[in-house]
Design a protein around this motif. Structure first.
Motif, PDB file in Angstrom:
ATOM      1  N   LEU A 293       0.027  -1.161  32.728  1.00 55.28           N
ATOM      2  CA  LEU A 293       1.318  -1.724  33.538  1.00 55.28           C
ATOM      3  C   LEU A 293       1.578  -2.882  32.618  1.00 55.28           C
ATOM      4  O   LEU A 293       2.919  -3.029  32.373  1.00 55.28           O
ATOM      5  N   LEU A 294       0.892  -3.579  31.933  1.00 52.05           N
ATOM      6  CA  LEU A 294       1.164  -4.562  30.831  1.00 52.05           C
ATOM      7  C   LEU A 294       2.053  -3.859  29.757  1.00 52.05           C
ATOM      8  O   LEU A 294       3.180  -4.451  29.066  1.00 52.05           O
ATOM      9  N   LYS A 295       1.533  -2.910  29.135  1.00 47.34           N
ATOM     10  CA  LYS A 295       2.188  -2.177  28.147  1.00 47.34           C
ATOM     11  C   LYS A 295       3.569  -1.493  28.412  1.00 47.34           C
ATOM     12  O   LYS A 295       4.354  -1.601  27.748  1.00 47.34           O
ATOM     13  N   GLU A 296       3.507  -1.145  29.620  1.00 46.27           N
ATOM     14  CA  GLU A 296       5.037  -0.540  29.994  1.00 46.27           C
ATOM     15  C   GLU A 296       6.191  -1.326  30.561  1.00 46.27           C
ATOM     16  O   GLU A 296       7.204  -0.921  30.409  1.00 46.27           O
ATOM     17  N   SER A 297       5.581  -2.602  31.159  1.00 48.37           N
ATOM     18  CA  SER A 297       6.737  -3.475  31.900  1.00 48.37           C
ATOM     19  C   SER A 297       7.231  -4.161  30.810  1.00 48.37           C
ATOM     20  O   SER A 297       6.879  -4.860  29.629  1.00 48.37           O
ATOM     21  N   VAL A 298       8.648  -4.552  31.075  1.00 53.21           N
ATOM     22  CA  VAL A 298       9.730  -5.190  30.112  1.00 53.21           C
ATOM     23  C   VAL A 298       9.491  -6.833  30.052  1.00 53.21           C
ATOM     24  O   VAL A 298       9.958  -7.370  29.284  1.00 53.21           O
ATOM     25  N   PHE A 299       9.148  -7.084  31.592  1.00 55.83           N
ATOM     26  CA  PHE A 299       9.114  -8.453  31.826  1.00 55.83           C
ATOM     27  C   PHE A 299       8.025  -8.908  32.928  1.00 55.83           C
ATOM     28  O   PHE A 299       7.561  -7.848  33.484  1.00 55.83           O
ATOM     29  N   LEU A 300       7.251  -9.995  32.613  1.00 52.19           N
ATOM     30  CA  LEU A 300       6.256 -10.402  33.506  1.00 52.19           C
ATOM     31  C   LEU A 300       6.257 -11.661  34.260  1.00 52.19           C
ATOM     32  O   LEU A 300       6.921 -12.577  33.575  1.00 52.19           O
ATOM     33  N   ILE A 301       5.956 -11.643  35.378  1.00 49.39           N
ATOM     34  CA  ILE A 301       6.018 -12.725  36.372  1.00 49.39           C
ATOM     35  C   ILE A 301       4.674 -13.138  36.668  1.00 49.39           C
ATOM     36  O   ILE A 301       3.864 -12.172  37.346  1.00 49.39           O
ATOM     37  N   THR A 302       4.077 -14.091  36.468  1.00 47.57           N
ATOM     38  CA  THR A 302       2.804 -14.446  36.849  1.00 47.57           C
ATOM     39  C   THR A 302       2.583 -16.006  37.024  1.00 47.57           C
ATOM     40  O   THR A 302       3.536 -16.752  37.115  1.00 47.57           O
ATOM     41  N   ASP A 303       1.473 -16.511  37.459  1.00 52.31           N
ATOM     42  CA  ASP A 303       1.319 -17.732  37.659  1.00 52.31           C
ATOM     43  C   ASP A 303       0.292 -18.557  36.694  1.00 52.31           C
ATOM     44  O   ASP A 303       0.718 -19.243  35.746  1.00 52.31           O
ATOM     45  N   PHE A 304      -0.953 -18.444  36.624  1.00 52.29           N
ATOM     46  CA  PHE A 304      -2.047 -19.061  36.009  1.00 52.29           C
ATOM     47  C   PHE A 304      -2.872 -17.847  35.112  1.00 52.29           C
ATOM     48  O   PHE A 304      -3.650 -18.282  34.327  1.00 52.29           O
ATOM     49  N   SER A 305      -2.193 -16.664  35.490  1.00 51.64           N
ATOM     50  CA  SER A 305      -3.304 -15.484  34.941  1.00 51.64           C
ATOM     51  C   SER A 305      -3.092 -15.533  33.151  1.00 51.64           C
ATOM     52  O   SER A 305      -2.295 -15.697  32.759  1.00 51.64           O
ATOM     53  N   SER A 306      -4.300 -15.165  32.756  1.00 48.52           N
ATOM     54  CA  SER A 306      -4.740 -15.184  31.399  1.00 48.52           C
ATOM     55  C   SER A 306      -4.012 -13.953  30.724  1.00 48.52           C
ATOM     56  O   SER A 306      -3.890 -13.608  29.687  1.00 48.52           O
ATOM     57  N   ILE A 307      -3.827 -12.776  31.623  1.00 52.20           N
ATOM     58  CA  ILE A 307      -3.070 -11.553  31.355  1.00 52.20           C
ATOM     59  C   ILE A 307      -1.799 -11.958  30.516  1.00 52.20           C
ATOM     60  O   ILE A 307      -0.955 -11.163  29.693  1.00 52.20           O
ATOM     61  N   ALA A 308      -1.117 -13.190  30.798  1.00 49.94           N
ATOM     62  CA  ALA A 308       0.123 -13.388  30.019  1.00 49.94           C
ATOM     63  C   ALA A 308      -0.042 -13.583  28.795  1.00 49.94           C
ATOM     64  O   ALA A 308       0.951 -13.355  27.943  1.00 49.94           O
ATOM     65  N   MET A 309      -1.440 -13.813  28.331  1.00 53.57           N
ATOM     66  CA  MET A 309      -1.661 -13.864  27.154  1.00 53.57           C
ATOM     67  C   MET A 309      -1.573 -12.402  26.198  1.00 53.57           C
ATOM     68  O   MET A 309      -0.993 -12.281  25.211  1.00 53.57           O
ATOM     69  N   ASP A 310      -2.070 -11.486  26.945  1.00 50.62           N
ATOM     70  CA  ASP A 310      -1.945  -9.840  26.621  1.00 50.62           C
ATOM     71  C   ASP A 310      -0.315  -9.706  26.350  1.00 50.62           C
ATOM     72  O   ASP A 310      -0.139  -9.179  25.535  1.00 50.62           O
ATOM     73  N   PHE A 311       0.308 -10.087  27.275  1.00 51.87           N
ATOM     74  CA  PHE A 311       1.868  -9.818  27.385  1.00 51.87           C
ATOM     75  C   PHE A 311       2.283 -10.360  26.250  1.00 51.87           C
ATOM     76  O   PHE A 311       3.389  -9.997  25.499  1.00 51.87           O
ATOM     77  N   ALA A 312       2.056 -11.789  25.948  1.00 56.29           N
ATOM     78  CA  ALA A 312       2.555 -12.509  25.057  1.00 56.29           C
ATOM     79  C   ALA A 312       2.436 -11.973  23.580  1.00 56.29           C
ATOM     80  O   ALA A 312       3.050 -12.100  22.633  1.00 56.29           O
ATOM     81  N   TYR A 313       1.194 -11.470  23.763  1.00 60.88           N
ATOM     82  CA  TYR A 313       0.432 -10.852  22.311  1.00 60.88           C
ATOM     83  C   TYR A 313       1.539  -9.623  22.138  1.00 60.88           C
ATOM     84  O   TYR A 313       1.697  -9.462  20.778  1.00 60.88           O
ATOM     85  N   MET A 314       2.014  -8.846  22.768  1.00 60.58           N
ATOM     86  CA  MET A 314       2.930  -7.957  22.478  1.00 60.58           C
ATOM     87  C   MET A 314       4.357  -8.438  22.374  1.00 60.58           C
ATOM     88  O   MET A 314       5.153  -7.703  22.090  1.00 60.58           O
TER      89      MET A 314
END
Length: 400
Positions: A293-314
């Protein structure tokens, strides 16, 4: 929120008591068994899945170092069990054999602090110094907060993986580990983030968990009443976002799909949410994979999740919707070195209107990443390659 001994005791289950007997049965067997498997590496993620750093490290071992005696622990009921079994050796999580291997292994490697036959029993054995085995913590995400439950006094981990210079320095200064125990190698799963194809009309909403709701104790009432999930601020705010007519209009007008995937520990509540649009997909585990899901999606909405780091990494655009910042800091994680306003990889929204305004702005800008956040990315991520597993492997070999 630092828990008292009594509050920790509330998390102990009847099944944990049974594992005391499994440990006692396995102990004498392991003393003999280890003579025949002197270089055994035991690897795992969460009990029910193989999708995190443990899996990617195990896959690396099987493909790049097949000479290494390695076993992956996973539940036989996991939807990922067959995939891992086809890759290499496995053991059923929490079984007597798992206990034997855990006590025999030269090193135990996991992405979860609780990655062991039984978290409660092993915690007592390890932290009290009864069991002096070598354990490597691959991590579950890049740490940005002060998590006291990961301090050395509460883990006794031998190696602790970090991914960035700021994270590395923060843990060295605050978490109390002996010199050389904190290593900067990068998250193993980042090796799989180098190549990806984005679905330009797929958005991802992935909020993290709330410990006082997911695993309530007597301390939960200090934050809010959790007896009815629908009365919690978490539900009211995220459900309000999903039911918003304005959100439905933005999705419809721009031919967009929003995937709503709550944290694993909040998945049991997914049925309560009532999206206003059929363009919103309630994604449940295990049908959906987080990294995919992280790799496929063009935009992320989150709150405090560290998965934002994975998304920003890309280097992809994101936003934070933090409606309960004070409660989160008081009830879950204290602030560390990372300020969302100063260091975050997207704007911070506190209200529903602010969140929808930012989403509309991102849509109008075709989800292009603003320059300010690209600069933050370049200043934060100093390991951007496909050698995270390799560096981790080298550090473990050096340890042994």
């Amino acid at each position: 929120m630092k828990e008292t001994f009594f509050q920790k005791l509330q998390r102990v289950k009847i099944g944990d008591i049974g594992h005391i007997f499994l440990f006692l049965l396995a102990l004498p067997v392991s003393l003999v068994y280890r003579l025949f498997r002197r270089d055994l590496w035991l690897v795992c993620d969460n009990k029910n899945e193989a999708r995190d750093n443990g899996y990617w490290f195990f896959r690396y071992l099987c493909e790049q170092h097949p000479e290494q005696d390695a076993v992956y622990a996973i539940s036989g009921r996991s939807p990922d069990y067959r995939r891992v079994k086809e890759l290499g050796k496995t053991v059923r999580y929490g079984s007597l054999r798992h206990w034997v291997l855990y006590l025999s292994a030269r090193v135990n490697i996991s992405s979860q602090k609780g990655g062991k036959p039984n978290a409660a029993v092993c915690y007592f054995l390890e932290v009290k110094g009864i069991l002096k085995n070598k354990r490597v913590f691959l991590q579950h995400g890049i740490i940005k907060d002060d998590m006291d439950w990961l301090h050395y006094e509460n883990t006794r981990m031998r190696l602790f993986v970090t991914s960035t210079e700021r994270e590395y320095r923060f843990l060295c200064e605050k978490f109390g580990y002996p010199e050389g125990s904190i290593i900067k190698t990068g998250l193993c799963r980042f090796d799989n983030l180098q190549d990806f194809t984005v679905k330009p009309r797929q958005l991802l909403l992935m909020p993290t968990w709330r410990s006082w709701i997911a695993t309530p104790t007597s301390a939960s009432k200090e934050i809010e009443d959790v007896s009815d999930f629908r009365k919690t601020e978490y539900f009211k705010s995220w459900n309000g976002f999903l039911k918003s007519e304005r959100l439905a209009g933005l999705l419809e007008e721009n031919d967009l799909t929003l995937i709503f995937y709550p944290h694993r520990d909040m998945q049991s509540f997914i049925g309560y949410f009532e999206p206003s649009s059929d363009r919103i997909v309630k994604a449940s585990w295990p049908e959906y994979d987080v990294q995919t899901l992280l790799k496929e999606s063009v935009f992320l909405i989150t709150d405090f999740s560290s998965i934002a780091m994975d998304f920003a990494y890309m280097r992809k655009r994101l936003m934070y919707y933090q409606f309960d910042y004070d409660d989160f800091r008081r009830g879950q994680y204290s602030e560390g070195y990372f300020s969302y306003e100063r260091d975050g990889f997207g704007p911070v929204c506190r209200t529903l209107d602010e969140a929808l305004d930012e989403l509309e702005r991102a849509i109008n800008e075709s989800f292009a990443e603003p320059e300010v956040y690209l600069k933050r990315h370049d200043g934060f991520f100093d390991l951007c390659d496909a050698h995270n597993c390799e560096r981790t492997y080298d550090c473990i070999k050096e340890l042994l």
